[in-house]
Design a protein around this motif. Structure first.
Motif, PDB file in Angstrom:
ATOM      1  N   ARG A  83       0.802  -1.214   0.000  1.00  0.00           N
ATOM      2  CA  ARG A  83       0.000   0.000   0.000  1.00  0.00           C
ATOM      3  C   ARG A  83       0.841   1.274   0.000  1.00  0.00           C
ATOM      4  O   ARG A  83       0.294   2.369  -0.206  1.00  0.00           O
ATOM      5  N   LEU A  84       2.135   1.166   0.196  1.00  0.00           N
ATOM      6  CA  LEU A  84       2.955   2.353   0.439  1.00  0.00           C
ATOM      7  C   LEU A  84       2.858   3.368  -0.697  1.00  0.00           C
ATOM      8  O   LEU A  84       2.672   4.567  -0.462  1.00  0.00           O
ATOM      9  N   LEU A  85       2.988   2.918  -1.944  1.00  0.00           N
ATOM     10  CA  LEU A  85       2.893   3.828  -3.082  1.00  0.00           C
ATOM     11  C   LEU A  85       1.758   3.449  -4.026  1.00  0.00           C
ATOM     12  O   LEU A  85       1.136   4.320  -4.632  1.00  0.00           O
ATOM     13  N   ALA A  86       1.478   2.146  -4.159  1.00  0.00           N
ATOM     14  CA  ALA A  86       0.415   1.713  -5.068  1.00  0.00           C
ATOM     15  C   ALA A  86      -0.938   2.268  -4.638  1.00  0.00           C
ATOM     16  O   ALA A  86      -1.747   2.687  -5.478  1.00  0.00           O
ATOM     17  N   GLU A  87      -1.191   2.270  -3.333  1.00  0.00           N
ATOM     18  CA  GLU A  87      -2.477   2.788  -2.849  1.00  0.00           C
ATOM     19  C   GLU A  87      -2.575   4.289  -3.050  1.00  0.00           C
ATOM     20  O   GLU A  87      -3.649   4.823  -3.351  1.00  0.00           O
ATOM     21  N   LEU A 163       8.775  -1.778  -1.363  1.00  0.00           N
ATOM     22  CA  LEU A 163       8.511  -0.377  -1.683  1.00  0.00           C
ATOM     23  C   LEU A 163       8.725  -0.110  -3.165  1.00  0.00           C
ATOM     24  O   LEU A 163       7.933   0.597  -3.810  1.00  0.00           O
ATOM     25  N   TYR A 164       9.773  -0.692  -3.730  1.00  0.00           N
ATOM     26  CA  TYR A 164      10.040  -0.498  -5.159  1.00  0.00           C
ATOM     27  C   TYR A 164       8.934  -1.100  -6.015  1.00  0.00           C
ATOM     28  O   TYR A 164       8.434  -0.460  -6.948  1.00  0.00           O
ATOM     29  N   THR A 169       3.172   0.002  -9.739  1.00  0.00           N
ATOM     30  CA  THR A 169       1.810  -0.375 -10.109  1.00  0.00           C
ATOM     31  C   THR A 169       0.781   0.484  -9.399  1.00  0.00           C
ATOM     32  O   THR A 169       1.076   1.148  -8.402  1.00  0.00           O
ATOM     33  N   VAL A 170      -0.449   0.428  -9.918  1.00  0.00           N
ATOM     34  CA  VAL A 170      -1.553   1.173  -9.325  1.00  0.00           C
ATOM     35  C   VAL A 170      -2.389   0.295  -8.405  1.00  0.00           C
ATOM     36  O   VAL A 170      -3.210   0.801  -7.638  1.00  0.00           O
ATOM     37  N   GLN A 171      -2.180  -1.008  -8.462  1.00  0.00           N
ATOM     38  CA  GLN A 171      -2.984  -1.937  -7.679  1.00  0.00           C
ATOM     39  C   GLN A 171      -2.159  -2.521  -6.527  1.00  0.00           C
ATOM     40  O   GLN A 171      -1.166  -3.220  -6.770  1.00  0.00           O
ATOM     41  N   PRO A 172      -2.542  -2.263  -5.272  1.00  0.00           N
ATOM     42  CA  PRO A 172      -1.800  -2.819  -4.133  1.00  0.00           C
ATOM     43  C   PRO A 172      -1.706  -4.344  -4.169  1.00  0.00           C
ATOM     44  O   PRO A 172      -0.682  -4.909  -3.777  1.00  0.00           O
ATOM     45  N   THR A 231      20.132  -0.127  -3.203  1.00  0.00           N
ATOM     46  CA  THR A 231      19.809  -0.309  -4.624  1.00  0.00           C
ATOM     47  C   THR A 231      18.326  -0.127  -4.877  1.00  0.00           C
ATOM     48  O   THR A 231      17.917   0.631  -5.783  1.00  0.00           O
ATOM     49  N   PHE A 232      17.476  -0.777  -4.082  1.00  0.00           N
ATOM     50  CA  PHE A 232      16.039  -0.696  -4.327  1.00  0.00           C
ATOM     51  C   PHE A 232      15.458   0.642  -3.893  1.00  0.00           C
ATOM     52  O   PHE A 232      14.477   1.111  -4.490  1.00  0.00           O
TER      53      PHE A 232
END
Length: 247
Positions: A83-87, A163-164, A169-172, A231-232
Motif C-alpha cells: 500500500r505504500l505507493l500503489a495505494e 517499496l520499489y 503499479t496502481v494496484q496494491p 539499490t532498491f
C-alpha cells in the motif's frame, strides 16, 4: 518534512486493523513455535548436560525461532508494503504528493522508515520474549544480538524491495503478489545455494542471514544487505523522479 511523512504513514498504518491483525498473528505463530522449542529443550536438557560443549538454550530455542521469524516476515512484508505507493497512486494522491514541495528522497525514506519502525517493534517483541528465558537459564547474549541485527537487516531488504514494487503499479494487490513472488524467488535461490557451492551462494538473502543466525556478524553480509537496501531505494527514487518530470 521527513518526520512529518513518517508520522503520517505510522498513523495510517496503526489506524488500519490490518497492522494489528498481522502483529497478533506474527506473535501467535512465533510464540507457539518458541514454546514448542522450549519444551523440546527441557525434555533433552538432562542429556545435554552430559555432553561436552553441548548447545545451550540460545542455540536450541532462540536461533531456530529467529530463523522461523525470517520466513514469517518474508510472507508478511508484501502485505504491508503493497500500500505504500500503489495505494497512493490508486487514490490519485501520489501525483499531489510528488508535485508538492517535498523531495522524492524524503518521500521514499519516510515511507521506508515508517514500515521499518513497525517491523522494529515486531523484532523488539521477539527479543523481549527471548530475554524472558534469562529467568530460568543463561543466554548467549552475543548470539541473540547477532540474530536481532541479522533479522533487522533482512527485513529492511524485504521492505526496500516491497517499496520499489509498490512504486511500479496502481494496484496494491498486484504489488503484494509481485513482492511476494520476488521474495519467494530469492528463497528458492537460498534453497539452490544450499545444494551447490557456486556463485548463487553470494546473492542469497537468507544465506547471508544464516551467518547472523549462527552468531557470525559477517562484514561481507552486512555490505550485501546495505547494498541491496540502497539499490532498491535508489530505484524507487529514480522511478518517482521520472514520474515527477513527466507528470
Amino acid at each position: 518534512m521527513l518526520a512529518t511523512i513518517i508520522r503520517k504513514e505510522l498513523s495510517m498504518l496503526f489506524i488500519s486493523p490490518l497492522a494489528w491483525i498481522l502483529l497478533a498473528l506474527i506473535q501467535l505463530v512465533f510464540a507457539g513455535f518458541f514454546l514448542m522449542r522450549l519444551d523440546a529443550f527441557l525434555e533433552i536438557q538432562s542429556q545435554l548436560l552430559q555432553v561436552i560443549n553441548s548447545p545451550g538454550i540460545t542455540e536450541v530455542v532462540i536461533s531456530p525461532s529467529f530463523a522461523l521469524a525470517a520466513i514469517i516476515l518474508l510472507m508478511i512484508t508484501p502485505i504491508l508494503s503493497m500500500r505504500l505507493l500503489a495505494e497512493e497512486r490508486r487514490n490519485h494522491t501520489l501525483t499531489l504528493l510528488i508535485s508538492a514541495p517535498v523531495s522524492i528522497i524524503d518521500i521514499v525514506l519516510g515511507k521506508f522508515l515508517s514500515i521499518m519502525i513497525f517491523f522494529a517493534l515486531v523484532i523488539m517483541l521477539i527479543i523481549a520474549l527471548s530475554i524472558s528465558l534469562r529467568i530460568g537459564g543463561t543466554l548467549d547474549l552475543g548470539l541473540l544480538l547477532s540474530n536481532a541485527i541479522g533479522l533487522l537487516l533482512l527485513t529492511a531488504c524485504f521492505c526496500a524491495l516491497g517499496l520499489y514494487i509498490s512504486s511500479l503499479t496502481v494496484q496494491p494487490v498486484i504489488a503484494a503478489i509481485g513482492s511476494l513472488g520476488m521474495l519467494l524467488g530469492l528463497w528458492m535461490i537460498d534453497l539452490i545455494a544450499n545444494e551447490t557451492d557456486g556463485w548463487m551462494h553470494y546473492i542469497s538473502l537468507l544465506k547471508h542471514f544464516r551467518y547472523f543466525n549462527q552468531g557470525l556478524i559477517d562484514t561481507l553480509s552486512i555490505a550485501y544487505f546495505i547494498l541491496f537496501i540502497v539499490t532498491f531505494l535508489v530505484l524507487t527514487i529514480r522511478h518517482l523522479d521520472r514520474e515527477r518530470l513527466h507528470g
